[in-house]
Design a protein around this motif. Structure first.
Motif, PDB file in Angstrom:
ATOM      1  N   THR A 404      28.650  -1.506 -31.178  1.00 50.40           N
ATOM      2  CA  THR A 404      29.834  -2.088 -31.816  1.00 50.40           C
ATOM      3  C   THR A 404      30.094  -3.513 -31.346  1.00 50.40           C
ATOM      4  O   THR A 404      29.528  -3.986 -30.355  1.00 50.40           O
ATOM      5  CB  THR A 404      31.070  -1.239 -31.521  1.00 50.40           C
ATOM      6  N   THR A 462      36.542  -6.010 -37.026  1.00 48.84           N
ATOM      7  CA  THR A 462      37.309  -5.232 -36.064  1.00 48.84           C
ATOM      8  C   THR A 462      36.399  -4.894 -34.886  1.00 48.84           C
ATOM      9  O   THR A 462      35.167  -4.837 -35.040  1.00 48.84           O
ATOM     10  CB  THR A 462      37.837  -3.924 -36.673  1.00 48.84           C
ATOM     11  N   SER A 464      35.674  -2.115 -33.534  1.00 45.74           N
ATOM     12  CA  SER A 464      34.917  -0.863 -33.663  1.00 45.74           C
ATOM     13  C   SER A 464      33.896  -0.891 -34.793  1.00 45.74           C
ATOM     14  O   SER A 464      33.276   0.126 -35.097  1.00 45.74           O
ATOM     15  CB  SER A 464      35.877   0.309 -33.877  1.00 45.74           C
ATOM     16  N   GLN A 465      33.678  -2.033 -35.396  1.00 41.47           N
ATOM     17  CA  GLN A 465      32.597  -2.179 -36.373  1.00 41.47           C
ATOM     18  C   GLN A 465      31.264  -2.379 -35.657  1.00 41.47           C
ATOM     19  O   GLN A 465      31.221  -2.859 -34.521  1.00 41.47           O
ATOM     20  CB  GLN A 465      32.845  -3.393 -37.267  1.00 41.47           C
ATOM     21  N   ASP A 533      34.156   0.840 -39.853  1.00 45.96           N
ATOM     22  CA  ASP A 533      34.165   1.161 -38.428  1.00 45.96           C
ATOM     23  C   ASP A 533      33.202   2.323 -38.180  1.00 45.96           C
ATOM     24  O   ASP A 533      32.986   3.172 -39.055  1.00 45.96           O
ATOM     25  CB  ASP A 533      35.572   1.558 -37.976  1.00 45.96           C
ATOM     26  N   HIS A 535      33.615   4.907 -36.536  1.00 48.00           N
ATOM     27  CA  HIS A 535      34.273   6.210 -36.567  1.00 48.00           C
ATOM     28  C   HIS A 535      34.539   6.681 -37.995  1.00 48.00           C
ATOM     29  O   HIS A 535      35.046   7.793 -38.191  1.00 48.00           O
ATOM     30  CB  HIS A 535      35.573   6.143 -35.772  1.00 48.00           C
TER      31      HIS A 535
END
Length: 647
Positions: A404, A462, A464-465, A533, A535
């Protein structure tokens, strides 16, 4: 399995006038019941009123309820076996009894009843003791078909029609030999060309056989040719994970086979599993088609390893392995009809036990991929895909998600703290602005640390990408830094490791199954406006639990680009030259991305990527061996370590 019903003329009306056409109807019904028996299903007996001849002449079932003591009607008693009539339990042999009773009504009388082959078949099929009957409808069908052939000499017209078949069969053998030589020498384009030529010859050969059957419906040679063709289609459907095509091919095979493929039609397969350490609990789940993907269906109670030659229906399976003190393991495997899943490495005499990771040895982002065989390539729709081959891949651990932005930022800020600005210049992500100029993605924040902007060059970012804009040097530098940080030797995956982690072992086209689904993965078909992301990738999940391999971002591998590759040695190991060397100018990238076409989401797709390239949809993830030794120091970005052995 689909169980359709149909309407038409009841079979009990047709059987009133014995003829060869009536016998053909019984043969066709035996093929229908034989397909059920191959899947371990029986009806307990069938009455003639439950079977119909449709307007197109085909035999079909009007009802699948079967016979029970409560459902038997007055005209049904002749078709019900003794055990069915008395409610003592039933199996495939009870269906055979019904077929024998129908054949008794269907077969035309012979001048010499004692030499009539149908008399012997009826006598055996309707024996009072089930063990004295044919064991299933498949065996019954073979006996009746042979009797029909014995009663009819091959017609002259049919023989003339099949005369060119000899030359075409010889041509097929020649093409097969040439394809084997081309494959062994790495001439993959020639292999594809020879396969297309063989398809044409097969089409011509089956056309001759069908014409011969039109002249003589029981021509043995014509049936044999069509049985071979159906078997070939069935094997192809197994490879391509196409249940509809497999079902159609098996139905055709049951119609034409004279006994050569009896064991295949029964659909049994064998698997043996052992673990290190032994004594693990194994639960088998059959992976069945559901929508675009496959869903697990539990089969039986847990068993303890070692498991020796367990008999399972053919198809794709998942073994879930558990043992106290060890991490749970998912072990996909595929067993074809009449085949055995063999976890024996090339050059070894004994199967390799599945190593169980010690509890706590894997992190939350680590996924264990056990050693074993996998299918590589074989997807005609995947750009760059090679001809399908089997490859042995040693066990490894791969990251569940791509690296990430937050993880990569920690790395580059560590370089800042160490004042390694030259390494930082080579490692950090770069994108191109509106004028095509290469500019750093990260901005300078407090105390010269680097920060991720919320938006740059028209794209939202972001933490978390997946990180993007990284070339090979940057990905390898992060791997070395992360190795010191974790105590494990991490690196980029080989393309064979990446492909196995994405598609498992059964040759599926996508991580979830055989069909593309834009909802499951992030490609241009998903109409996303930014990189997802990590997730949000849970629906894009491989058999092992690795996520985001069909979409999100394209990913680096450490494998040097080889046209038509990856290269495999004759015994199934990826050749050493497949792994990247220090000066390889081009590598293989895998996977599609949020801004790329869905065709690249195929697991077998391969794209040639210059090692220096930095793209706004190109990221990476890392792999390591299960018990890799820790790395003691981090070389500078420009320094290369020896290439890892190809798994």
């Amino acid at each position: 399995m689909r169980l359709p019903t149909a309407s038409g003329t009841p079979l009990d009306e047709i059987l009133g006038t014995p003829s060869s056409e009536c016998v053909d109807a019984v043969i066709e019904l035996a093929g229908i019941l034989g397909t059920l028996h191959a899947h371990g299903v029986s009806l307990g007996g069938v009455a003639a009123r439950q079977v119909v001849r449709q307007a197109n002449g085909r035999i079909a079932m009007a009802s699948w309820e079967g016979l029970t003591p409560d459902s038997i009607e007055d005209d049904d008693w002749g078709f019900a076996s003794p055990e069915t009539a008395q409610g003592l339990g039933s199996d495939a042999r009870s269906d055979v009894y019904s077929l024998g009773a129908m054949l008794k009504k269907a077969a035309p009388p012979s001048a010499d009843a004692f030499s009539d082959p149908f008399v012997a078949i009826v006598h055996r099929a309707t024996a009072k003791e089930p063990s004295h009957r044919f064991k299933d409808a498949i065996e019954f069908q073979y006996a009746v078909r042979e009797a029909m052939v014995d009663q009819h000499e091959d017609g002259e017209a049919a023989d003339v029609t099949l005369t060119p078949a000899v030359d075409k069969a010889a041509r097929l053998k020649h093409l097969r030999r040439r394809a084997q030589l081309a494959l062994s020498s790495g001439e993959h384009e020639m292999v594809i060309q020879l396969q297309h030529e063989a398809e044409t010859v097969w089409s011509e050969l089956t056309g001759l056989a069908e014409a011969a059957l039109a002249a003589h419906p029981h021509h043995a040679k014509a049936h044999a040719i069509l049985a071979d063709a159906a078997f070939r289609k069935a094997r192809t459907a197994e490879v391509k994970l196409d249940p509809e095509a497999l079902e159609a091919a098996v139905e055709a095979l049951a119609k034409h086979d004279n006994g050569k493929y009896a064991e295949y039609l029964r659909g049994e397969a064998v698997t043996s599993l052992s673990t290190e350490p032994p004594g693990a609990s194994v639960t088998f789940f059959q992976m069945l088609p559901h929508g675009a993907g496959l869903l697990p269906s539990r089969k039986g109670l847990p068993q303890r390893t070692p498991i020796d030659r367990a008999r399972l229906p053919a198809g794709s399976w998942e073994a879930r392995i558990e043992r106290p003190g060890f991490m749970p393991v998912v072990y996909p495997f595929y067993v074809a009809r009449m085949r055995e899943w063999d976890p024996t490495p090339p050059g070894h005499a004994q199967p390799e036990a599945i190593r169980l990771p010690i509890a706590g040895s894997l992190g939350p982002n680590d996924v264990y991929v056990p050693a074993g065989w996998t299918k590589v390539g074989g997807d005609e729709r995947a750009p760059g895909s090679a001809t399908q081959r089997n490859a042995w891949v040693d066990s490894f651990v791969i990251q569940r998600h791509p690296v990430t932005q937050a993880e990569f930022l920690t790395f580059v800020n560590d370089l800042v703290q160490q004042r390694r600005f030259e390494d930082l210049e080579r490692a950090q992500p770069y994108l191109r602005d509106d004028r095509g100029k290469k500019v750093p993605l990260y901005t300078t924040g407090f105390a010269n640390s680097l920060d991720l902007p919320s938006r740059a060059h028209g794209v939202a970012f972001t933490p978390s990408q997946p990180v993007v804009g990284i070339n090979r040097a940057g990905a390898e530098a992060y791997a070395l830094w992360y190795s010191v940080r974790t105590g494990h030797r991490w690196r980029l995956p080989t393309e064979v490791q990446w492909e196995k982690a994405a598609r498992g072992v059964d040759g599926r086209f996508f991580p979830w199954g055989a069909h593309f689904d834009s909802v499951r993965c992030a490609t241009s078909a998903s109409k996303r406006v930014r990189i997802p992301d990590v997730h949000d990738l849970s629906r894009d999940r491989s058999p092992y639990g690795v996520e985001g391999m069909a979409g999100a971002v394209r990913e680096w591998t450490c494998s040097a680009w080889v046209a038509g590759g990856p290269e495999l040695s004759p015994d199934g190991y990826p050749a050493p030259g497949t792994a990247a060397h220090a000066h390889a100018p081009d590598l293989v990238s895998k996977g599609s991305s949020w801004m790329e076409e869905p065709v690249f989401a195929h697991c077998a797709a391969r794209v040639r990527m210059p090692a220096h390239e930095r793209l706004p949809d190109l990221g990476f993830r890392l792999v390591r061996e299960l018990d890799a030794k820790p790395t003691s120091s981090v070389p500078h970005v420009g320094r290369r370590s020896a290439p890892p052995r190809e798994e």
